[in-house]
Design an enzyme around this catalytic site. Structure first.
Site, PDB file in Angstrom:
ATOM      1  N   ASP A   1       0.873  -1.170   0.000  1.00 26.49           N
ATOM      2  CA  ASP A   1       0.000   0.000   0.000  1.00 26.49           C
ATOM      3  C   ASP A   1       0.914   1.225   0.000  1.00 26.49           C
ATOM      4  O   ASP A   1       2.139   1.097   0.117  1.00 26.49           O
ATOM      5  CB  ASP A   1      -0.896  -0.043   1.246  1.00 26.49           C
TER       6      ASP A   1
ATOM      7  N   ASP B   1      -0.098   5.155   1.311  1.00 28.73           N
ATOM      8  CA  ASP B   1      -0.304   5.992   2.498  1.00 28.73           C
ATOM      9  C   ASP B   1      -0.263   5.159   3.773  1.00 28.73           C
ATOM     10  O   ASP B   1      -0.979   4.165   3.894  1.00 28.73           O
ATOM     11  CB  ASP B   1      -1.672   6.696   2.420  1.00 28.73           C
TER      12      ASP B   1
ATOM     13  N   ASP C   1      -1.619  -0.879   5.968  1.00 27.68           N
ATOM     14  CA  ASP C   1      -1.773  -0.230   7.273  1.00 27.68           C
ATOM     15  C   ASP C   1      -3.219   0.031   7.665  1.00 27.68           C
ATOM     16  O   ASP C   1      -3.474   0.484   8.786  1.00 27.68           O
ATOM     17  CB  ASP C   1      -1.020   1.111   7.284  1.00 27.68           C
TER      18      ASP C   1
END
Length: 271
Positions: free
Chosen positions: A53, A55, A214
């Site tokens: 991922d 961000d 996250d």
């Protein structure tokens, strides 16, 4: 348990014995669970690809997203003009698709909501161009991936402009073989399509790849795509991340749990 109680000489000591034993058993059970989850990576050998991922996974960008969103929502008079809290941001906006964010801000008016989201992302990019830093240990895991000759892709719900800015700022433009954007798929995360598309582009198998994520939304997407997901507890609450069923959680890329798992994966690949 009963044996311990019988061996303890007094009621007070019996209680201490029981509590101590329960604590030991709980700790041991938790440790076994973690070790079992970590060892699940060994089934991926020989490893072909690692998917990231963007961000919160490559960098701790959520504070910048939170600041931009809080300021713009307050100016808009959202929530009665009161600033949104970080908890509200995590639960309502973090890792979400732009359509979902737009409809939270302007229910029933997607066009107006998307214009707001576009302006908010432009503010984020201004902040990120000056304040973005890599997540701790990112360079270490980057070198591990490169040294193993693995395929790699960035898979994100962020707009392409955001993703390309972040990847460029972190010096990873030449690192990724592909950048997959949720908005450019028929379905964004938490649907598995972005991760499945990344595997297709990389010509890699889900049986020989894993994911770094996250957010709960991203973890669900990776798991639904059939891959183990290592969750990064960068900002989002660990209990929310665990509900999405990651293989295990790490604090950052220097976490000893990660390197123990990768060492076991290396050993499995060498057999």
């Amino acid at each position: 348990m009963l044996l311990l109680v019988k061996l303890c000489p007094s009621p007070q000591i019996r209680l201490v014995c029981v509590k101590t034993n329960l604590k030991t058993l709980t700790k041991a059970s938790s440790q076994n669970c973690v070790e079992s989850s970590m060892s699940s990576l060994t089934s991926l050998a020989p490893l072909e690809a690692v998917l990231f991922d963007v961000d919160g996974t490559l960098c701790d960008s959520d504070p910048l997203h939170y600041y931009a969103l809080r300021e713009m929502l307050q100016e808009l008079g959202f929530n009665g003009g009161a600033p949104i809290t970080e908890e509200f941001f995590v639960e309502t906006f973090s890792g979400k698709h732009s359509d979902d964010t737009a409809l939270v801000v302007f229910p029933g008016d997607l066009e107006r909501g998307l214009k707001f989201v576009e302006d908010k992302e432009a503010m984020f990019r201004r902040l990120a161009s000056e304040q973005l830093n890599p997540l701790k240990g990112l360079d270490k895991v980057r070198k591990w991936v490169e040294n193993h000759g693995l395929k790699r892709a960035a898979v994100t719900n962020a707009p392409r402009k955001n993703a390309e800015l972040i990847i460029s700022k972190l010096g990873l433009t030449d690192f990724f073989d592909a950048v997959i954007i949720g908005d450019e798929c028929e379905h964004a995360k938490p649907h598995p399509e972005p991760y499945l598309k990344a595997l297709e582009v990389l010509k890699a198998s889900k049986d020989h790849a894993f994911v770094f994520e996250d957010s709960a939304s991203g973890i669900k997407a990776g798991v639904a795509a059939g891959m183990p997901v290592i969750g990064l507890a960068t900002r989002n609450p660990e209990n929310l991340l665990m509900e999405a069923k990651p293989a295990f959680l790490i604090k950052d890329y220097e976490d000893s749990k990660l390197w123990a798992a990768l060492e076991e994966l290396d050993k499995a690949g060498a057999r």
